[in-house]
Design an enzyme around this catalytic site. Sequence first.
Site, short mmCIF file in Angstrom:
data_model
loop_
_atom_site.label_atom_id
_atom_site.label_comp_id
_atom_site.label_asym_id
_atom_site.label_seq_id
_atom_site.Cartn_x
_atom_site.Cartn_y
_atom_site.Cartn_z
N THR A 80 26.39 17.14 48.55
CA THR A 80 26.87 15.95 47.84
C THR A 80 26.75 14.71 48.72
O THR A 80 26.34 13.64 48.26
CB THR A 80 28.33 16.16 47.39
OG1 THR A 80 28.36 17.26 46.49
CG2 THR A 80 28.88 14.94 46.68
N GLU B 168 37.84 17.13 48.54
CA GLU B 168 36.59 16.45 48.16
C GLU B 168 36.19 15.41 49.20
O GLU B 168 35.01 15.23 49.49
CB GLU B 168 36.75 15.76 46.80
CG GLU B 168 36.95 16.70 45.64
CD GLU B 168 35.75 17.57 45.38
OE1 GLU B 168 35.51 18.47 46.21
OE2 GLU B 168 35.06 17.39 44.38
#
Length: 307
Positions: A181, A128
């Site tokens: 993101t 991530e």
Amino acid sequence: MESVKVFAPATVANVSCGFDVLGFCLDHVGDEIIVHKSPQPGVRITKIEGQKLPLATKENVAGVAAEALLEKYRTDVGFEIEIYKGIKAGSGIGSSAASSAGAVFGINALLGEPFSRDQLIEFAMKGEELASGAAHADNVSPALLGGFTLVRCGKTPDVISLPSPEDLYATIIHPKIELRTADARSVLKKTILLEKGIQQWGNLAALVSALYTNDYDLISRSLVDVVIEPERSVLIPHFNEMKKAALSAGALGSGISGSGPSIFTFSKGHATAEKVQQALIETFSPLGIEFDIFVSKINPKGVQIIS
Ligand code: HSE
């Protein structure tokens, strides 16, 4: 075991009022990851199908997560990873988390499970970090543990599994535009007003309580995001129309799925979730933007070995 094939599910992070701390796991939609043992030490990504993503280990979230695991568990055994993407990158339903979780889960299985599912979270978070610049755990936790998960951030984060009310269904619509993101994080202000904080943490606490008590009305009242949604929703075409259509069709509430552009809605019962799906199809179809849509129960299992 010389090789293993796993299904790594899609997930919804944030769930309106729980930015970076709350998430839940979806059924059916996900990536398939095959991990083979290899006599050559280290990690190699040998194949990616379904998406154009880098094969270089250090540039791929699955590769980075796998290397983080192997830094903690030294072995001469190497691993080759094949990734079959069922989730589109930048769709807002945990594409990078699924690949990271699937890779570490597969390697852990081939090593004889030296780590628990909880312990795998810290490795998957490295993926991530590569994808978005922030090592948030709100997608990787439900991908690895299933159900709803809450992350208490701290030096050592606590990841808490929460119950899922039996009749709770999600309808997810994915307008086919890519929203990275990192970009969706870059629009966020660094500070919030105290007044907004009070509303937000009241909503989050109430939502968590409602999951324990199966209180669908309280779920509905709590699905309000006064901090992140006002800033990000402008990046999602027709967001407010989608929300209105879902609520008119009987949804308990809705919000941005992760960092978008997907939108999730919650409904009580499968029939209502399908009604919401139909309303969203009717609202979105004339707009000229391609989209995917599906109904899902909350997946209690998370990542699984399939062969
Ligand atoms: N919590 C993260 C964000 C999830 O909203 O940026 C990203 O999928």
